[in-house]
Design a protein around this motif. Structure first.
Motif, PDB file in Angstrom:
ATOM      1  N   PRO A  51     162.339 128.613  76.974  1.00  0.00           N
ATOM      2  CA  PRO A  51     161.583 127.488  77.542  1.00  0.00           C
ATOM      3  C   PRO A  51     162.015 126.172  76.917  1.00  0.00           C
ATOM      4  O   PRO A  51     162.465 126.116  75.772  1.00  0.00           O
ATOM      5  CB  PRO A  51     160.130 127.830  77.198  1.00  0.00           C
ATOM      6  CG  PRO A  51     160.227 128.709  75.995  1.00  0.00           C
ATOM      7  CD  PRO A  51     161.494 129.494  76.147  1.00  0.00           C
ATOM      8  N   SER A  53     160.017 123.777  76.132  1.00  0.00           N
ATOM      9  CA  SER A  53     159.049 123.450  75.083  1.00  0.00           C
ATOM     10  C   SER A  53     158.322 124.731  74.699  1.00  0.00           C
ATOM     11  O   SER A  53     157.961 125.524  75.570  1.00  0.00           O
ATOM     12  CB  SER A  53     158.041 122.397  75.570  1.00  0.00           C
ATOM     13  OG  SER A  53     157.342 122.875  76.692  1.00  0.00           O
ATOM     14  N   PRO A  54     158.095 124.985  73.421  1.00  0.00           N
ATOM     15  CA  PRO A  54     157.472 126.244  73.000  1.00  0.00           C
ATOM     16  C   PRO A  54     155.987 126.287  73.357  1.00  0.00           C
ATOM     17  O   PRO A  54     155.339 125.252  73.517  1.00  0.00           O
ATOM     18  CB  PRO A  54     157.683 126.233  71.481  1.00  0.00           C
ATOM     19  CG  PRO A  54     157.755 124.779  71.133  1.00  0.00           C
ATOM     20  CD  PRO A  54     158.428 124.117  72.291  1.00  0.00           C
ATOM     21  N   ALA A  55     155.460 127.511  73.477  1.00  0.00           N
ATOM     22  CA  ALA A  55     154.028 127.680  73.688  1.00  0.00           C
ATOM     23  C   ALA A  55     153.282 127.289  72.425  1.00  0.00           C
ATOM     24  O   ALA A  55     153.784 127.426  71.314  1.00  0.00           O
ATOM     25  CB  ALA A  55     153.720 129.130  74.057  1.00  0.00           C
ATOM     26  N   ARG A  56     152.079 126.782  72.589  1.00  0.00           N
ATOM     27  CA  ARG A  56     151.293 126.329  71.445  1.00  0.00           C
ATOM     28  C   ARG A  56     149.846 126.775  71.595  1.00  0.00           C
ATOM     29  O   ARG A  56     149.422 127.203  72.676  1.00  0.00           O
ATOM     30  CB  ARG A  56     151.365 124.813  71.304  1.00  0.00           C
ATOM     31  CG  ARG A  56     151.092 124.063  72.589  1.00  0.00           C
ATOM     32  CD  ARG A  56     151.194 122.561  72.393  1.00  0.00           C
ATOM     33  NE  ARG A  56     151.076 121.855  73.654  1.00  0.00           N
ATOM     34  CZ  ARG A  56     150.819 120.561  73.750  1.00  0.00           C
ATOM     35  NH1 ARG A  56     150.649 119.843  72.641  1.00  0.00           N
ATOM     36  NH2 ARG A  56     150.741 119.974  74.916  1.00  0.00           N
ATOM     37  N   SER A  57     149.123 126.666  70.534  1.00  0.00           N
ATOM     38  CA  SER A  57     147.721 127.062  70.536  1.00  0.00           C
ATOM     39  C   SER A  57     146.925 126.182  71.487  1.00  0.00           C
ATOM     40  O   SER A  57     147.192 124.978  71.625  1.00  0.00           O
ATOM     41  CB  SER A  57     147.145 126.951  69.122  1.00  0.00           C
ATOM     42  OG  SER A  57     145.738 127.131  69.151  1.00  0.00           O
ATOM     43  N   ILE A  58     145.934 126.786  72.130  1.00  0.00           N
ATOM     44  CA  ILE A  58     145.108 126.016  73.057  1.00  0.00           C
ATOM     45  C   ILE A  58     144.323 124.929  72.326  1.00  0.00           C
ATOM     46  O   ILE A  58     143.948 123.913  72.910  1.00  0.00           O
ATOM     47  CB  ILE A  58     144.161 126.962  73.828  1.00  0.00           C
ATOM     48  CG1 ILE A  58     143.499 126.236  74.995  1.00  0.00           C
ATOM     49  CG2 ILE A  58     143.119 127.581  72.890  1.00  0.00           C
ATOM     50  CD1 ILE A  58     142.692 127.139  75.903  1.00  0.00           C
ATOM     51  N   GLU A  60     145.518 122.963  70.212  1.00  0.00           N
ATOM     52  CA  GLU A  60     146.396 121.816  70.033  1.00  0.00           C
ATOM     53  C   GLU A  60     146.631 121.036  71.317  1.00  0.00           C
ATOM     54  O   GLU A  60     147.243 119.978  71.291  1.00  0.00           O
ATOM     55  CB  GLU A  60     147.739 122.288  69.478  1.00  0.00           C
ATOM     56  CG  GLU A  60     147.644 122.993  68.135  1.00  0.00           C
ATOM     57  CD  GLU A  60     148.983 123.523  67.683  1.00  0.00           C
ATOM     58  OE1 GLU A  60     149.971 123.314  68.427  1.00  0.00           O
ATOM     59  OE2 GLU A  60     149.056 124.140  66.598  1.00  0.00           O
ATOM     60  N   VAL A  61     146.177 121.590  72.458  1.00  0.00           N
ATOM     61  CA  VAL A  61     146.389 120.927  73.740  1.00  0.00           C
ATOM     62  C   VAL A  61     145.460 119.726  73.843  1.00  0.00           C
ATOM     63  O   VAL A  61     144.248 119.833  73.598  1.00  0.00           O
ATOM     64  CB  VAL A  61     146.151 121.897  74.911  1.00  0.00           C
ATOM     65  CG1 VAL A  61     146.319 121.177  76.242  1.00  0.00           C
ATOM     66  CG2 VAL A  61     147.103 123.076  74.812  1.00  0.00           C
TER      67      VAL A  61
END
Length: 454
Positions: A51, A53-58, A60-61
């Motif tokens: 991807p 951009s990497p997946a991140r914790s919700i 941090e959104v």
């Protein structure tokens, strides 16, 4: 590439140069796609694509950009769950002439008091919309309007105007030039909606689409249209009545059981914060065959009047007419009155209707229908300031309904002092005299001593 035989190449124009080749499997197609990408984008272990951009914790959104924004119309905000979310796709569907465009003009005028709104019309000219705006006092310098039907041109207007709200009236009149199919067809509607959805999600622009409905009341076009958008609203109302309701069918940002009430008049459309007063405006306490009930439309309790007229005797083919109610339930209640309560309706014509354009489909109005019919048949006037709530079964029993306490509380707010409710109902307000009944016969007996002969 072509999927059928062709004697001439559509690209270079050479004859006999098109050769047959087997179709590629999904794995082969994926491999070709990966070969066109740099090695840094290909994951070595699984063969998938890395991807961007990497997946991140919700946690941090960032959620501030999704804060709701009021439309300036409280009844519409109620249905939307507080307002419009930036980047939301909202579909407003309704029958022709019900007042969708009038409501949207009021929305853009309220919106323009704080920001720019762009109104795209594909069904009318800009001059026709201006005439309606003059009549409804919906003029504002930040309301931008364009009469367009080409998707590419609409995107160009959005690029120039930079609005925060886009109105497209209607999606069935828009066309994507690079997509085959007739305007308003399944392919075109899906392509236009997908393009506008991509615009909304990437730019944060709130988009409100107007959609047509079919004869059975469902949204016209592909069924996927309702899945693509975030919010689906139905704008409904009887053409013979000024009452209009916006009902939430789907909402990713709020509840789906809310309803907003409006009144359509010559000067435009206005909110109705107390619809019960509208339905009871012409109520008379001196006429037999009437009963007041409280229906729940979404989370909102609304008082309505049920009227019944029993006429004639010994008619060979008596008529049964119903308006604003479920005709099958009314027929069932008439049978219960004859079989369980000894009320003879054979040979008599029965007319049952609601007042003010109100439509009641929930079973909580069953007992009110039974009481109104009995009152009309016996020509008795029911006591004043009395409401009747309850579901009626085939055995004549009165069953409990959800939210009975809230319904009675709403009636008390409007000055009603007595309630006939099922025996196992919830706690009731102290300022209302409540009579609990187990069957229809008990309800009629409880009202009979105080009923007056007309």
């Amino acid at each position: 590439m072509t999927f059928k035989w062709a004697g001439r190449c559509p690209e270079c124009g050479a004859w006999g140069s098109v050769e047959e080749a087997p179709a590629l499997s999904p794995l082969q197609t994926s491999a070709l796609q990966r070969s066109a990408l740099p090695e840094s984008r290909i994951a070595s272990t699984t063969g998938g694509l890395l991807p961007s951009s990497p997946a991140r914790s919700i946690n941090e959104v960032e959620g501030s950009h999704a804060a709701v924004r009021s439309t300036g119309i409280a009844e519409l905000d109620r249905v939307l769950g507080g307002g419009v979310v930036p980047g939301a796709m909202i579909l407003l569907a309704g029958e022709p002439g019900v007042g969708k465009s009038t409501l949207l003009l009021e929305v853009v005028r309220r919106w323009a008091e704080h920001d720019t709104a762009l109104y795209i019309t594909g069904e009318e000219s800009a001059g026709q919309v201006r005439l309606r705006a003059d009549r409804t006092n919906a003029l504002h310098e930040r309301v931008m309007i364009a009469a367009e039907s080409e998707l590419a041109t609409i995107l160009g207007h959005v690029e120039q105007v930079r609005p925060s709200l886009l109105i497209v009236d209607s999606v069935q009149t828009m066309r994507a030039a690079d997509v085959e199919g007739t305007t308003g067809g399944v392919t075109q509607v899906r392509a236009v909606t997908n393009a506008l959805t991509n615009l909304a999600k990437t730019s944060g622009l709130a988009v409100l689409l107007v959609g047509h409905v079919t004869k059975d009341g469902s949204v016209a076009g592909p069924r996927s249209l309702e899945h693509i958008v975030d919010v689906v609203l139905h704008f409904e109302g009887d053409k013979n009545s000024t009452l209009r309701m916006v009902r939430g069918i789907k909402n990713r940002f709020g509840p789906t059981d809310e309803v907003g009430c409006f009144e359509l008049c010559e000067s435009g459309i206005k909110e109705i914060t107390d619809p019960s007063g509208l339905f009871l405006h012409h109520h008379s306490h001196t006429v037999s065959g009437t009963a007041i009930t409280v229906a729940m439309d979404g989370k909102r309790p609304m008082l309505g009047e049920v009227q019944a007229l029993v006429a004639g005797n010994g008619i060979p083919s008596p008529r049964r007419a119903v308006s604003g109610l479920d005709s099958s339930r009314v027929a069932m209640i008439l049978a219960v009155l004859e079989r369980r309560c000894g009320l003879s309706l054979t040979g008599s014509e029965v007319y049952v209707a609601t007042v003010g354009g109100m439509r009641v489909t929930e079973p909580s109005a069953d007992l009110a229908i039974a009481v109104a019919v009995a009152s009309g048949a016996r020509d008795l006037v029911l006591p004043e300031r009395t409401i009747v709530i309850g579901e009626v079964g085939l055995a004549g029993e009165v069953r409990r309904v959800p939210g009975a306490g809230r319904r009675v509380q709403e009636a008390a707010r409007l000055g009603f002092t007595r309630a006939i409710v099922p025996a196992d109902s919830d706690a009731m307000p102290h300022n209302v005299a409540v009579t609990h009944v187990r069957n229809v016969g008990e309800a009629l007996s409880a009202l009979a001593p105080e009923a007056k002969q007309k």
